[in-house]
Design an enzyme around this catalytic site. Structure first.
Site, PDB file in Angstrom:
ATOM      1  N   SER A 142     -63.861  59.865 -21.528  1.00 13.25           N
ATOM      2  CA  SER A 142     -64.087  58.782 -22.482  1.00 13.25           C
ATOM      3  C   SER A 142     -63.495  57.501 -21.921  1.00 13.25           C
ATOM      4  O   SER A 142     -62.560  57.533 -21.112  1.00 13.25           O
ATOM      5  CB  SER A 142     -63.406  59.107 -23.822  1.00 13.25           C
ATOM      6  OG  SER A 142     -63.345  57.967 -24.670  1.00 13.25           O
ATOM      7  N   TYR A 156     -56.545  62.114 -29.047  1.00 15.92           N
ATOM      8  CA  TYR A 156     -57.871  62.137 -28.411  1.00 15.92           C
ATOM      9  C   TYR A 156     -57.828  61.433 -27.053  1.00 15.92           C
ATOM     10  O   TYR A 156     -58.272  61.987 -26.038  1.00 15.92           O
ATOM     11  CB  TYR A 156     -58.903  61.467 -29.323  1.00 15.92           C
ATOM     12  CG  TYR A 156     -60.290  61.398 -28.732  1.00 15.92           C
ATOM     13  CD1 TYR A 156     -61.159  62.484 -28.812  1.00 15.92           C
ATOM     14  CD2 TYR A 156     -60.730  60.249 -28.079  1.00 15.92           C
ATOM     15  CE1 TYR A 156     -62.430  62.426 -28.265  1.00 15.92           C
ATOM     16  CE2 TYR A 156     -62.004  60.179 -27.530  1.00 15.92           C
ATOM     17  CZ  TYR A 156     -62.848  61.267 -27.627  1.00 15.92           C
ATOM     18  OH  TYR A 156     -64.105  61.200 -27.074  1.00 15.92           O
TER      19      TYR A 156
END
Length: 250
Positions: A142, A156
């Site tokens: 990401s 995350y």
């Protein structure tokens, strides 16, 4: 570069996994798809065969947190296809909240799914590739891997940074072999994991994002930030941005 014909995608029942499967079907690739929700996989299989009746699509149930099942399912796919040319480690989640606010269970779930389960998938894929002396491992990280973020993004982002680092280590480990390792860093792409988030800069729809991801995967570079505009440039900005700017983004 030879075509990677047989492609395994985890977390394929929804979101980016589903979107990538659709794009690969358009390219005529055979697909091994796994996820927890098999009814969604069967629906997706029918859609993919409508897109391209000449491809082979296999689906299997898999919870990536059941690590022994990861190794078994990957082997079954390999045996049914004869070989696996590419494995895309995509399954993940984004549950959680600020550390210390009573959501340890949710943060732990995200940590286990996005990193420990990703390790299991990488181990299973690389075992197969080492035996075949060929293959392309793709990890879906990401843009958040480049910095720490606040609130629900804290754990995350940490898992994605770990996945990026692990991908680099694996790539160095198999340098000068026929095995390739690519780490994809999607920017903000609309999917089920973020459908409730309203104000997101530079966000693109799932189809646009997945086309960019598949295009980057096909190039087999070490790292890719997608869509390339603006993330190929913006990831450098994020690395040096002041904390006050990062705070406003999350």
């Amino acid at each position: 570069m030879s075509v990677r014909q047989s492609i395994l995608i985890t977390g394929a029942s929804s979101g980016l996994g589903r979107g990538m499967a659709i794009e690969f079907a358009k390219l005529g690739r055979d697909l091994a798809l796994c996820a927890r929700r098999t009814e969604r996989l069967e629906d997706l299989k029918a859609q993919l065969l409508d897109i391209n009746p000449n491809i082979k699509v296999l689906v299997k149930a898999l919870d990536v947190n059941q690590h022994e099942d990861v190794f078994r399912v990957f082997r079954e796919f390999q045996q049914e296809f004869g070989k696996l040319d590419r494995v895309i480690v995509n399954a993940g989640m984004g549950k959680g909240a600020s550390v210390g606010t009573g959501y340890f269970h949710a943060n732990k779930q995200t940590a286990e799914t996005n990193f420990v389960a990703a390790l299991a998938q990488c181990e299973a894929a690389m075992e197969i590739f080492r035996e075949q002396n060929a293959g392309h491992l793709v990890t879906i990280s990401s843009i958040s891997a480049v910095r720490g973020f606040r609130r629900a993004m804290t754990v995350y982002a940490a898992t994605k940074a770990a996945l990026t680092s692990m991908s680099e280590g694996m790539r160095i480990d198999v340098a000068n072999t026929p095995i390739r390792v690519t780490c994809i860093h999607p920017g903000f792409i609309r999917s089920e994991i973020n459908e409730k988030v309203e104000k997101v800069p530079f966000i693109v729809d799932t189809e646009t994002g997945c086309k960019a991801m598949v295009g980057a995967i096909e190039k087999e570079k070490a790292n890719a930030y997608v869509p390339s505009w603006p993330w190929a440039l913006l990831h450098w900005v994020l690395r040096i941005a002041p904390d006050s700017m990062i705070r406003k983004m999350s």
